[in-house]
Design a protein around this motif. Structure first.
Motif, PDB file in Angstrom:
ATOM      1  N   TYR A   1       0.828  -1.218   0.000  1.00 34.17           N
ATOM      2  CA  TYR A   1       0.000   0.000   0.000  1.00 34.17           C
ATOM      3  C   TYR A   1       0.859   1.264   0.000  1.00 34.17           C
ATOM      4  N   PHE A   2       2.020   1.194   0.650  1.00 37.53           N
ATOM      5  CA  PHE A   2       2.961   2.317   0.657  1.00 37.53           C
ATOM      6  C   PHE A   2       3.374   2.651  -0.781  1.00 37.53           C
ATOM      7  N   VAL A   3       3.519   1.613  -1.611  1.00 36.17           N
ATOM      8  CA  VAL A   3       3.921   1.828  -3.007  1.00 36.17           C
ATOM      9  C   VAL A   3       2.731   2.267  -3.861  1.00 36.17           C
ATOM     10  N   VAL A   4       1.601   1.538  -3.788  1.00 38.81           N
ATOM     11  CA  VAL A   4       0.502   1.848  -4.721  1.00 38.81           C
ATOM     12  C   VAL A   4      -0.176   3.179  -4.392  1.00 38.81           C
ATOM     13  N   ALA A   5      -0.053   3.644  -3.147  1.00 44.29           N
ATOM     14  CA  ALA A   5      -0.650   4.947  -2.828  1.00 44.29           C
ATOM     15  C   ALA A   5      -0.037   6.044  -3.686  1.00 44.29           C
ATOM     16  N   THR A   6       1.245   5.871  -4.063  1.00 43.71           N
ATOM     17  CA  THR A   6       1.894   6.909  -4.867  1.00 43.71           C
ATOM     18  C   THR A   6       1.413   6.904  -6.321  1.00 43.71           C
ATOM     19  N   LEU A   7       0.730   5.816  -6.734  1.00 45.33           N
ATOM     20  CA  LEU A   7       0.255   5.750  -8.122  1.00 45.33           C
ATOM     21  C   LEU A   7      -0.797   6.810  -8.404  1.00 45.33           C
ATOM     22  N   MET A   8      -1.483   7.246  -7.362  1.00 47.57           N
ATOM     23  CA  MET A   8      -2.574   8.198  -7.564  1.00 47.57           C
ATOM     24  C   MET A   8      -2.067   9.618  -7.804  1.00 47.57           C
ATOM     25  N   ILE A   9      -0.766   9.842  -7.516  1.00 53.05           N
ATOM     26  CA  ILE A   9      -0.245  11.203  -7.601  1.00 53.05           C
ATOM     27  C   ILE A   9       0.746  11.306  -8.750  1.00 53.05           C
ATOM     28  N   PRO A  10       0.361  11.941  -9.857  1.00 51.59           N
ATOM     29  CA  PRO A  10       1.307  12.097 -10.967  1.00 51.59           C
ATOM     30  C   PRO A  10       2.506  12.935 -10.531  1.00 51.59           C
ATOM     31  N   ALA A  11       3.715  12.511 -10.910  1.00 53.35           N
ATOM     32  CA  ALA A  11       4.931  13.178 -10.433  1.00 53.35           C
ATOM     33  C   ALA A  11       4.953  14.661 -10.790  1.00 53.35           C
ATOM     34  N   ALA A  12       4.424  15.005 -11.993  1.00 55.99           N
ATOM     35  CA  ALA A  12       4.504  16.396 -12.431  1.00 55.99           C
ATOM     36  C   ALA A  12       3.734  17.319 -11.492  1.00 55.99           C
ATOM     37  N   VAL A  13       2.626  16.814 -10.930  1.00 57.25           N
ATOM     38  CA  VAL A  13       1.793  17.667 -10.086  1.00 57.25           C
ATOM     39  C   VAL A  13       2.551  18.102  -8.832  1.00 57.25           C
ATOM     40  N   THR A  14       3.501  17.282  -8.376  1.00 61.85           N
ATOM     41  CA  THR A  14       4.211  17.599  -7.141  1.00 61.85           C
ATOM     42  C   THR A  14       5.614  18.137  -7.423  1.00 61.85           C
ATOM     43  N   PHE A  15       5.802  18.813  -8.569  1.00 58.00           N
ATOM     44  CA  PHE A  15       7.156  19.280  -8.865  1.00 58.00           C
ATOM     45  C   PHE A  15       7.627  20.353  -7.885  1.00 58.00           C
ATOM     46  N   VAL A  16       6.688  21.158  -7.365  1.00 55.71           N
ATOM     47  CA  VAL A  16       7.108  22.165  -6.387  1.00 55.71           C
ATOM     48  C   VAL A  16       7.608  21.503  -5.093  1.00 55.71           C
ATOM     49  N   PRO A  17       6.821  20.585  -4.498  1.00 57.91           N
ATOM     50  CA  PRO A  17       7.333  19.876  -3.320  1.00 57.91           C
ATOM     51  C   PRO A  17       8.673  19.171  -3.566  1.00 57.91           C
ATOM     52  N   THR A  18       8.801  18.494  -4.712  1.00 52.61           N
ATOM     53  CA  THR A  18      10.047  17.782  -4.972  1.00 52.61           C
ATOM     54  C   THR A  18      11.200  18.773  -5.091  1.00 52.61           C
ATOM     55  N   PHE A  19      10.945  19.916  -5.743  1.00 49.30           N
ATOM     56  CA  PHE A  19      12.006  20.919  -5.866  1.00 49.30           C
ATOM     57  C   PHE A  19      12.433  21.417  -4.490  1.00 49.30           C
ATOM     58  N   VAL A  20      11.468  21.608  -3.603  1.00 47.96           N
ATOM     59  CA  VAL A  20      11.779  22.092  -2.257  1.00 47.96           C
ATOM     60  C   VAL A  20      12.761  21.146  -1.574  1.00 47.96           C
ATOM     61  N   VAL A  21      12.494  19.829  -1.669  1.00 49.57           N
ATOM     62  CA  VAL A  21      13.366  18.853  -1.003  1.00 49.57           C
ATOM     63  C   VAL A  21      14.716  18.748  -1.716  1.00 49.57           C
ATOM     64  N   VAL A  22      14.688  18.673  -3.041  1.00 43.51           N
ATOM     65  CA  VAL A  22      15.933  18.481  -3.790  1.00 43.51           C
ATOM     66  C   VAL A  22      16.845  19.703  -3.647  1.00 43.51           C
ATOM     67  N   SER A  23      16.267  20.902  -3.589  1.00 42.02           N
ATOM     68  CA  SER A  23      17.113  22.082  -3.415  1.00 42.02           C
ATOM     69  C   SER A  23      17.704  22.121  -2.013  1.00 42.02           C
ATOM     70  N   THR A  24      16.977  21.580  -1.027  1.00 43.30           N
ATOM     71  CA  THR A  24      17.535  21.494   0.325  1.00 43.30           C
ATOM     72  C   THR A  24      18.749  20.564   0.356  1.00 43.30           C
ATOM     73  N   LEU A  25      18.703  19.523  -0.495  1.00 44.95           N
ATOM     74  CA  LEU A  25      19.834  18.600  -0.572  1.00 44.95           C
ATOM     75  C   LEU A  25      21.006  19.220  -1.321  1.00 44.95           C
ATOM     76  N   GLY A  26      20.804  20.392  -1.924  1.00 41.55           N
ATOM     77  CA  GLY A  26      21.876  21.046  -2.678  1.00 41.55           C
ATOM     78  C   GLY A  26      22.087  20.441  -4.051  1.00 41.55           C
ATOM     79  N   TRP A  27      21.035  19.879  -4.645  1.00 40.24           N
ATOM     80  CA  TRP A  27      21.177  19.185  -5.921  1.00 40.24           C
ATOM     81  C   TRP A  27      20.669  20.002  -7.102  1.00 40.24           C
ATOM     82  N   VAL A  28      20.514  21.315  -6.958  1.00 40.60           N
ATOM     83  CA  VAL A  28      20.080  22.140  -8.085  1.00 40.60           C
ATOM     84  C   VAL A  28      21.241  22.255  -9.085  1.00 40.60           C
ATOM     85  N   SER A  29      20.920  22.160 -10.387  1.00 41.49           N
ATOM     86  CA  SER A  29      21.935  22.171 -11.461  1.00 41.49           C
ATOM     87  C   SER A  29      22.982  21.086 -11.249  1.00 41.49           C
ATOM     88  N   ASP A  30      22.543  19.952 -10.763  1.00 38.07           N
ATOM     89  CA  ASP A  30      23.456  18.860 -10.421  1.00 38.07           C
ATOM     90  C   ASP A  30      22.892  17.570 -11.016  1.00 38.07           C
TER      91      ASP A  30
END
Lengths: 270, 291
Positions: free
Chosen positions: A104-133
């Protein structure tokens, strides 16, 4: 009736092929001919020297961005196949108390298209320092719940006799997976792998968000930058586009069988 | 090796990735959506539900959902019908079948960026000598400034035909796969009952394609919901993006990452609203189909 069918299909085929022709045509004519007063289907002359012009133009980082795209697409394809097939096999075949919860942990993510959450993902990835990386371009795209789900469905139908024979030979889950299951599933891996490669090569929104320095642009970001700013010659832009689709046209011709199977497999969840 | 250890060896890396790159971002965004966070991804000042109130009352976000609805109203039925027609035509012929199937599928090799380039600077470039305007002139019509024409909004024709060209082949393949799963014996029975070909289509093909059709409709709707690439590339210019025709992701992009200052509070609230909407539709669809 039959002739009508072929007539309709032929008209449609021409309409489908014209845009490809336009990319090549506009890439190999002079700038003046693209905006000429009257449009001609065939150009008056073919300028092969446009290639030399494109590849020697320091303003257009075509080679660099193609290499970036290739590295990202290869790493994402291999990484996704590895991580998702392991997860799919574990969920399908290893009896464990929390296996249902993890499913269920895996299939729950099927309902959320990745593109819709690009802002949240950017927030986390930029915190990791991975922008332009490279890490920021590749890693967030590796964890496709959908691909893991497809592998699980596939492994559920994998012939158990083969695995039991391996078990008798003394192989554990790990050995069974690598020596028996993977070698007998090449077609499925190829089908999902081609889809992953094409998707990765053509993706635009995430690279646009994360590849902010010119050094890290993928080819789609590079083309888009020149298209929206219209800062280079139009014929150069078209020729760059023609070069950018060449790897995929090769993949399409060489791997069409797997591609069609991959689309049919990934399109419909049974 | 115990089952537990083996399980985590197989599933652990993937699950950890899902946690870090899917669950944590969504959780973080839910948190950020209750805060003021400009030019920073850390919460600054608690504002309660104000970001949500702004998004749901302030025009641009709701207008972006309207833009999505207009786009979906054109692209979903058009793709559905034309992909089905192509699938039927291709599966009814034998000579050159593989050729036609490949040609219709080939645009999938193109990115939306490349297609936008062809549509914007070649076919619909608005010049008198552009391909679309050349065709219009054969019928004596005046040239049209396609991508910058807002009344009538001709840019919709550009955006809809672009997506049609790119995605028809993909959905055609899905319908062909669906058609191949229909047992031939059903058509034989229909023929014995004296069914004409359109009756066979109406009473055998369509009902048998039900699963495929529902999946195709849902995929088309989700695809339209995420529309970004062709809008950004066709309508964006060096002077920025026009104020009209902004679907949800375009709006979010310029809110959260635009040059006018990064607003992650409102951007996060928008992302949460969009996520809730799409999850709602998916769950609703699952319930309707199961009935």
């Amino acid at each position: 009736m039959k002739a009508l069918r072929y007539l309709a299909l032929s008209i449609a085929a021409v309409l489908f092929l014209v845009p490809f022709y336009l990319v090549v045509r506009n890439g190999l004519v002079s700038e003046a001919e693209i905006s000429a007063a009257s449009w001609t289907f065939l150009p008056s002359s073919v300028r092969w020297e446009n290639f030399a012009e494109l590849f020697s133009d320091p303003a257009v980082p075509l080679v660099r961005s193609m290499v970036n795209s290739l590295v990202v697409a290869v790493l994402q394809t291999l990484g996704q196949l590895l991580l998702c097939s392991l997860a799919g096999y574990g969920l399908a075949r290893i009896p464990y108390r929390y296996s249902g919860v993890m499913f269920y942990f895996v299939v729950a993510t099927l309902m959320i298209p990745a593109a819709v959450t690009f802002v949240p993902t950017f927030v986390v990835v930029s915190t990791l320092g991975w922008v332009s990386d490279l890490r920021g371009l590749v890693i967030p795209g590796l964890f496709s719940g959908f691909t893991a789900f497809l592998f699980r469905q596939y492994f559920l139908n994998f012939p158990r006799e083969l695995e039991e024979a391996a078990r008798i030979d003394g192989l554990g889950h790990w050995g069974t997976f690598w020596r028996v299951v993977v070698p007998n599933s090449r077609g499925f891996f190829a089908a999902l792998g081609v889809i992953a490669f094409v998707t990765s090569w053509n993706q635009f929104l995430w690279p646009l968000v994360i590849a902010q320095d010119q050094e890290s642009w993928t080819v789609q970001v590079a083309l888009s930058t020149f298209l929206t700013a219209q800062s280079i010659n139009v014929h150069e832009l078209f020729l760059a586009a023609a070069v950018s689709i060449t790897p995929l046209v090769i993949v399409f011709v060489a791997m069409q069988r797997w591609l069609v199977r991959g689309v049919a497999e990934t399109g419909i969840k049974e | 090796m115990s089952h537990a250890r083996a399980f985590w060896l197989f599933v652990g890396p993937f699950a950890a990735g899902l946690l870090v790159f899917v669950y944590v971002p969504i959780g973080w965004s839910v948190l950020l959506s209750f805060f003021d966070a400009r030019n920073t991804v850390t919460p600054v000042e608690f504002v309660g539900l104000r970001n949500y109130a702004d998004m749901l009352t302030d025009g641009p976000f709701l207008r972006s959902l309207g833009t999505f609805s207009v786009f979906a109203a054109f692209i979903v039925p058009l793709t559905f019908v034309l992909a089905l027609v192509l699938a039927l035509l291709v599966s009814q012929i034998s000579f050159m079948q593989a050729f036609f199937r490949s040609v219709f599928f080939l645009p999938t090799a193109c990115s939306y960026v490349v297609a936008s380039l062809v549509w914007k600077l070649s076919v619909f470039n608005g010049l008198r000598s552009g391909l679309a305007n050349t065709v219009l002139s054969w019928f004596g019509a005046d040239p049209v400034a396609w991508t910058v024409s807002t009344s009538p909004p001709w840019y919709w024709l550009v955006l809809v035909t672009l997506r049609l060209w790119l995605q028809l082949g993909f959905y055609m393949i899905l319908f062909i796969a669906g058609l191949q799963r229909i047992p031939p014996v059903l058509y034989e029975a229909a023929a014995l009952d004296g069914a004409r070909s359109w009756q066979a289509f109406r009473f055998v093909t369509l009902p048998q394609l039900r699963t495929t059709s529902v999946a195709v409709l849902l995929l088309l709707l989700i695809g339209a919901y995420q529309a970004f690439d062709e809008f950004y590339n066709v309508l964006g210019t060096d002077r920025g993006y026009p104020p009209f025709a902004r679907p949800p992701l375009i709006y979010l992009y310029y809110t959260a990452l635009g040059s006018g200052g990064q607003d992650f509070g409102h951007g996060s609230a928008g992302a949460v609203i969009l996520t809730v909407l799409i999850v709602g539709v998916t769950l609703l669809q699952g319930r309707v189909v199961r009935r």
